[in-house]
Design a protein around this motif. Structure first.
Motif, PDB file in Angstrom:
ATOM      1  N   ALA A 211       0.832  -1.201   0.000  1.00  0.00           N
ATOM      2  CA  ALA A 211       0.000   0.000   0.000  1.00  0.00           C
ATOM      3  C   ALA A 211       0.869   1.254   0.000  1.00  0.00           C
ATOM      4  CB  ALA A 211      -0.926  -0.012   1.207  1.00  0.00           C
ATOM      5  N   ARG A 214       2.174   1.653  -3.508  1.00  0.00           N
ATOM      6  CA  ARG A 214       1.081   2.064  -4.404  1.00  0.00           C
ATOM      7  C   ARG A 214       0.674   3.511  -4.155  1.00  0.00           C
ATOM      8  NH1 ARG A 214      -0.680  -0.533  -9.120  1.00  0.00           N
ATOM      9  NH2 ARG A 214      -0.303  -2.781  -8.897  1.00  0.00           N
ATOM     10  N   ALA A 215       0.842   3.987  -2.954  1.00  0.00           N
ATOM     11  CA  ALA A 215       0.528   5.391  -2.674  1.00  0.00           C
ATOM     12  C   ALA A 215       1.480   6.318  -3.428  1.00  0.00           C
ATOM     13  CB  ALA A 215       0.608   5.653  -1.176  1.00  0.00           C
ATOM     14  N   ALA A 217       3.192   5.200  -6.278  1.00  0.00           N
ATOM     15  CA  ALA A 217       3.055   4.853  -7.696  1.00  0.00           C
ATOM     16  C   ALA A 217       1.706   4.165  -7.905  1.00  0.00           C
ATOM     17  CB  ALA A 217       4.197   3.935  -8.125  1.00  0.00           C
ATOM     18  N   PRO A 218       0.614   4.942  -7.998  1.00  0.00           N
ATOM     19  CA  PRO A 218      -0.725   4.350  -8.098  1.00  0.00           C
ATOM     20  C   PRO A 218      -0.887   3.393  -9.278  1.00  0.00           C
ATOM     21  CG  PRO A 218      -0.860   6.709  -7.673  1.00  0.00           C
ATOM     22  CD  PRO A 218       0.571   6.410  -7.975  1.00  0.00           C
ATOM     23  N   ASP A 219      -0.186   3.626 -10.374  1.00  0.00           N
ATOM     24  CA  ASP A 219      -0.299   2.756 -11.548  1.00  0.00           C
ATOM     25  C   ASP A 219       0.676   1.584 -11.490  1.00  0.00           C
ATOM     26  OD1 ASP A 219      -2.262   4.408 -12.666  1.00  0.00           O
ATOM     27  OD2 ASP A 219      -0.746   5.703 -13.585  1.00  0.00           O
ATOM     28  N   GLY A 220       1.455   1.509 -10.433  1.00  0.00           N
ATOM     29  CA  GLY A 220       2.415   0.425 -10.282  1.00  0.00           C
ATOM     30  C   GLY A 220       3.811   0.838 -10.718  1.00  0.00           C
ATOM     31  N   VAL A 239       2.820  -4.761  -6.578  1.00  0.00           N
ATOM     32  CA  VAL A 239       3.046  -3.355  -6.945  1.00  0.00           C
ATOM     33  C   VAL A 239       3.473  -3.189  -8.405  1.00  0.00           C
ATOM     34  CG1 VAL A 239       3.645  -2.771  -4.571  1.00  0.00           C
ATOM     35  CG2 VAL A 239       5.472  -3.349  -6.182  1.00  0.00           C
ATOM     36  N   ARG A 241       3.267  -2.880 -12.343  1.00  0.00           N
ATOM     37  CA  ARG A 241       2.251  -2.507 -13.322  1.00  0.00           C
ATOM     38  C   ARG A 241       2.140  -3.594 -14.386  1.00  0.00           C
ATOM     39  NH1 ARG A 241       4.046  -1.627 -18.275  1.00  0.00           N
ATOM     40  NH2 ARG A 241       6.102  -0.708 -18.677  1.00  0.00           N
TER      41      ARG A 241
END
Length: 338
Positions: A211, A214-215, A217-220, A239, A241
């Protein structure tokens, strides 16, 4: 000349300090007067016989080092005599490494070292920097060469950013324009990874590291430089993409790797396993050229203030240097030759 040698695989007690003839360079070779020798995990593993049986009756260990060219063989520009260089892969298929006052290598494996760069830096390059370069240049939609801007817009996750390869991966990725995240195990290693240039550090032992990544790099993440695939695979896949790459150069801890085939099919995961011994001449040449450019740009500094503490031993204590690397000493272990 003074040299460390071993004649049999085994523990550090097989290493001996002896006098040996100064080697003469053959055609296409240079002789380097070594100032500092770098010790890598592969050096003690080769000595112990853990990776490959001994190929030669007598071996001078260590792949990497730095010093000054003092003689050249036929076909090599005589103007290289006196040139400061860093040496890589000295014992790849050869018995004469850098744990000696002189070594002989093919001319292309002695790379010019700028006057502003220390021999400590030169001896810290080699295996770590070339491995990091390979890890960063194997993605399907990523660059095959590194330069400023080559990784613009990419997010790179470096596992174990306090290690020598992780340190080089952070520095090279940042030099090439990536956003760099490093996973670490505690505050001190977080400090080292940040000093190397990581934009973000995440403690994989606390809370929900997936998490946290991902915070950022929201897209991975686009690419993972991985040192412990078995232990970290679940986090990497959580994590990564779609169409991302996991480049793995070690499996620290030795945990078996189990793949969920459908999960990786849906991600279109690319796995790249790598070791320099079999990576091929083209990849090694490209990596050496790009690393040399990064050195020239001042992008690969070493020392505690830059995230890679230097741990030194004199030549006669090379056995202690091997043990330090085997025991997982944080930083780069160096052997002072002259």
């Amino acid at each position: 000349m003074k040299a460390i040698i071993y004649r049999d695989n085994g523990g550090t007690d097989v290493l001996q300090l002896l006098d040996r003839p100064v080697p003469a360079p053959g055609p296409g070779e240079v002789r380097v007067r070594i100032v500092v020798s770098g010790v890598n995990p592969t050096d003690w593993k080769t000595r112990s016989g853990a990776t490959n049986p001994k190929q030669f009756d007598e071996v001078v260990p260590h792949l990497d080092g730095a010093g000054t060219i003092d003689a050249v063989g036929d076909g090599v520009d005589p103007g290289r005599v006196g040139q400061r260089v860093w040496v890589f892969m000295a014992t790849a298929g050869r018995p004469t490494g850098t744990a000696a006052e002189f070594t002989v290598v093919p001319a292309e494996q002695a790379v010019p070292l700028p006057d502003a760069a220390s021999f400590d830096l030169g001896a810290s390059l080699g295996v770590p920097a070339l491995t990091a370069h390979r890890a960063l240049t194997v993605a399907e939609d990523g660059p095959q060469r590194l330069r400023p801007g080559a990784l613009d817009g990419k997010v790179v996750l470096v596992a174990g950013g306090a290690g020598a390869v992780g340190h080089a991966a952070i520095q090279l990725a940042r030099w090439a324009g990536a956003t760099v995240i490093s996973t670490i195990s505690g505050p001190e290693k977080a400090r080292l990874a940040a000093a190397a240039g990581a934009h973000h550090t995440v403690n994989y032992r606390d809370g929900d590291p997936a998490a946290a990544i991902r915070a950022i790099a929201p897209d991975g993440v686009d690419l993972v430089a991985e040192v412990a695939l078995g232990a970290n695979l679940a986090l990497d896949l959580a994590v990564l993409r779609t169409r991302g790459t996991i480049s793995t150069y070690a499996n620290d801890g030795g945990k078996p790797v189990e793949l969920d085939v459908r999960q990786n099919m849906m991600l279109n995961t690319r796995f790249q396993f790598l070791v320099l011994y079999t990576v091929g001449r083209q990849a090694l040449t490209a990596a050496a050229e790009d690393v040399a450019a990064a050195v020239g740009a001042g992008a690969l500094p070493v020392g505690a203030e830059h995230g890679l503490p230097l741990v030194r031993y004199p030549l006669e204590r090379t056995a202690d240097a091997h043990q330090a690397v085997q025991d997982g000493t944080v930083g780069k272990v160096l052997v002072d030759i002259t």
